[in-house]
Design a protein around this motif. Structure first.
Motif, PDB file in Angstrom:
ATOM      1  N   GLU A 157     -35.282   3.991  27.596  1.00 51.72           N
ATOM      2  CA  GLU A 157     -35.878   5.256  28.573  1.00 51.72           C
ATOM      3  C   GLU A 157     -37.042   4.895  29.077  1.00 51.72           C
ATOM      4  N   PHE A 158     -38.203   4.543  28.739  1.00 56.18           N
ATOM      5  CA  PHE A 158     -39.415   4.160  29.290  1.00 56.18           C
ATOM      6  C   PHE A 158     -39.243   3.198  30.442  1.00 56.18           C
ATOM      7  N   VAL A 159     -38.670   1.985  30.229  1.00 58.96           N
ATOM      8  CA  VAL A 159     -38.360   1.342  31.288  1.00 58.96           C
ATOM      9  C   VAL A 159     -37.616   1.921  32.564  1.00 58.96           C
ATOM     10  N   ARG A 160     -36.709   2.532  32.265  1.00 59.59           N
ATOM     11  CA  ARG A 160     -36.139   3.200  33.368  1.00 59.59           C
ATOM     12  C   ARG A 160     -36.911   4.221  34.150  1.00 59.59           C
ATOM     13  N   VAL A 161     -37.807   4.995  33.491  1.00 59.79           N
ATOM     14  CA  VAL A 161     -38.622   5.944  34.152  1.00 59.79           C
ATOM     15  C   VAL A 161     -39.837   5.258  34.681  1.00 59.79           C
ATOM     16  N   ALA A 162     -40.280   4.010  34.104  1.00 59.28           N
ATOM     17  CA  ALA A 162     -41.277   2.992  34.649  1.00 59.28           C
ATOM     18  C   ALA A 162     -40.767   2.754  36.083  1.00 59.28           C
ATOM     19  N   ALA A 163     -39.747   2.041  35.896  1.00 59.38           N
ATOM     20  CA  ALA A 163     -39.180   1.585  37.521  1.00 59.38           C
ATOM     21  C   ALA A 163     -39.130   2.858  38.475  1.00 59.38           C
ATOM     22  N   LEU A 164     -38.713   3.981  38.159  1.00 60.56           N
ATOM     23  CA  LEU A 164     -38.449   4.928  38.948  1.00 60.56           C
ATOM     24  C   LEU A 164     -40.088   5.280  39.683  1.00 60.56           C
ATOM     25  N   LEU A 165     -41.361   5.348  38.511  1.00 60.49           N
ATOM     26  CA  LEU A 165     -42.417   5.712  39.020  1.00 60.49           C
ATOM     27  C   LEU A 165     -42.911   4.630  40.013  1.00 60.49           C
ATOM     28  N   LEU A 166     -42.681   3.057  39.536  1.00 61.49           N
ATOM     29  CA  LEU A 166     -43.261   2.178  40.531  1.00 61.49           C
ATOM     30  C   LEU A 166     -42.539   2.223  41.880  1.00 61.49           C
ATOM     31  N   HIS A 167     -41.157   2.830  41.943  1.00 59.16           N
ATOM     32  CA  HIS A 167     -40.527   2.575  43.069  1.00 59.16           C
ATOM     33  C   HIS A 167     -41.170   4.195  43.931  1.00 59.16           C
ATOM     34  N   GLY A 168     -41.663   4.949  43.200  1.00 59.17           N
ATOM     35  CA  GLY A 168     -42.209   5.906  43.984  1.00 59.17           C
ATOM     36  C   GLY A 168     -43.728   5.550  44.395  1.00 59.17           C
ATOM     37  N   ASP A 169     -44.505   4.912  43.644  1.00 61.23           N
ATOM     38  CA  ASP A 169     -45.628   4.473  44.200  1.00 61.23           C
ATOM     39  C   ASP A 169     -45.488   3.545  45.274  1.00 61.23           C
ATOM     40  N   CYS A 170     -44.618   2.717  45.214  1.00 62.71           N
ATOM     41  CA  CYS A 170     -44.448   1.400  46.537  1.00 62.71           C
ATOM     42  C   CYS A 170     -43.473   1.933  47.552  1.00 62.71           C
ATOM     43  N   ALA A 171     -42.422   1.992  47.240  1.00 60.63           N
ATOM     44  CA  ALA A 171     -41.131   2.231  48.376  1.00 60.63           C
ATOM     45  C   ALA A 171     -41.549   3.408  48.907  1.00 60.63           C
ATOM     46  N   LEU A 172     -41.298   4.578  47.813  1.00 61.65           N
ATOM     47  CA  LEU A 172     -41.452   6.000  48.538  1.00 61.65           C
ATOM     48  C   LEU A 172     -42.920   6.297  49.420  1.00 61.65           C
ATOM     49  N   ALA A 173     -43.715   5.961  48.596  1.00 61.70           N
ATOM     50  CA  ALA A 173     -44.997   6.122  49.241  1.00 61.70           C
ATOM     51  C   ALA A 173     -45.494   5.419  50.550  1.00 61.70           C
ATOM     52  N   ALA A 174     -44.949   4.302  50.556  1.00 61.39           N
ATOM     53  CA  ALA A 174     -44.919   3.474  51.930  1.00 61.39           C
ATOM     54  C   ALA A 174     -44.070   4.144  53.073  1.00 61.39           C
ATOM     55  N   ARG A 175     -43.143   4.668  52.708  1.00 61.11           N
ATOM     56  CA  ARG A 175     -42.125   5.453  53.662  1.00 61.11           C
ATOM     57  C   ARG A 175     -42.950   6.693  54.162  1.00 61.11           C
ATOM     58  N   HIS A 176     -43.530   7.257  53.107  1.00 61.76           N
ATOM     59  CA  HIS A 176     -44.072   8.380  53.424  1.00 61.76           C
ATOM     60  C   HIS A 176     -45.416   8.105  54.520  1.00 61.76           C
ATOM     61  N   ARG A 177     -46.337   7.103  53.819  1.00 55.89           N
ATOM     62  CA  ARG A 177     -47.235   6.750  55.045  1.00 55.89           C
ATOM     63  C   ARG A 177     -46.838   6.396  56.140  1.00 55.89           C
ATOM     64  N   ASN A 178     -45.714   5.657  56.199  1.00 55.72           N
ATOM     65  CA  ASN A 178     -45.077   5.359  57.758  1.00 55.72           C
ATOM     66  C   ASN A 178     -44.718   6.574  58.279  1.00 55.72           C
ATOM     67  N   SER A 179     -44.044   7.600  57.747  1.00 52.16           N
ATOM     68  CA  SER A 179     -43.826   8.686  58.476  1.00 52.16           C
ATOM     69  C   SER A 179     -45.122   9.698  59.067  1.00 52.16           C
ATOM     70  N   LEU A 180     -46.051   9.535  58.379  1.00 51.19           N
ATOM     71  CA  LEU A 180     -47.279  10.405  58.845  1.00 51.19           C
ATOM     72  C   LEU A 180     -47.949   9.563  60.031  1.00 51.19           C
ATOM     73  N   ASN A 181     -47.775   8.297  60.215  1.00 50.73           N
ATOM     74  CA  ASN A 181     -48.402   7.592  61.382  1.00 50.73           C
ATOM     75  C   ASN A 181     -47.634   7.604  62.524  1.00 50.73           C
TER      76      ASN A 181
END
Length: 181
Positions: A157-181
């Protein structure tokens, strides 16, 4: 609920047919690491994750293509529906923990390929990545008791949640940054 992954045995068979010297759980971990690190979800993920440009993209409708589609959908699921590919509860503790450690090895390697050497991570993301990297170096025990079973469930369960957290930090945050620019 998000898409279902192909079965472990189907992915293992697809790995053999593609002549990949990688366990199915490790390949799925690699796919998850690639996606979490912001890797191209539409490109030839297999060649990227396996670091082999000669590998063809999985054929449409194939087990490996379905693995990618389901995994991508699970990362995007608002109910945090990510499932780690591994043996079922009827498998031994050694098989299940070994598959989890294989998954972590795949994740760490492909995450680094996708995110680069210095990804933008939250403090929690940095800690989560370090913990997954430690698990990637672990080896399975031959046997265990109910306490070990409970510990494995918590680690999964920790690994599953950690993977989702890292996805949020990298993939989702990058998408969000790109949509703001």
């Amino acid at each position: 609920m998000s898409e279902s992954l192909p079965s472990l045995s189907d992915v293992e068979q697809a790995c053999r047919e593609a002549e990949l010297a990688t366990p199915a759980a490790e390949l799925h971990g690699g796919l998850c690491g690639w996606l979490a690190g912001g890797g191209d979800a539409a490109g030839n993920w297999l060649a990227q994750v396996m670091v082999d440009d000669t590998l063809p993209a999985p054929a449409e409708g194939s087990v490996l293509a379905r693995l990618q589609i389901a995994t991508r959908a699970q990362f995007e699921d608002r109910d945090f529906g990510l499932v780690l590919l591994g043996p079922g509860d009827d498998a031994s503790l050694a098989e299940r923990s070994g598959a989890l450690f294989d998954w972590c090895r795949g994740f760490v390697g492909a995450f680094g390929l996708a995110a680069g050497g210095d990804p933008r991570l939250s403090a929690e993301g940095e800690e989560a990545l370090a913990d997954i990297a430690r698990l990637a170096r672990a080896t399975a025990q031959d046997e265990g008791d109910e306490e070990d079973e409970a510990a494995l469930a918590e680690i999964e369960e920790f690994v599953r949640v950690a993977a989702l957290l890292l996805h949020g930090d990298c993939a989702l945050a990058a998408r969000h940054r790109n949509s703001l620019n």
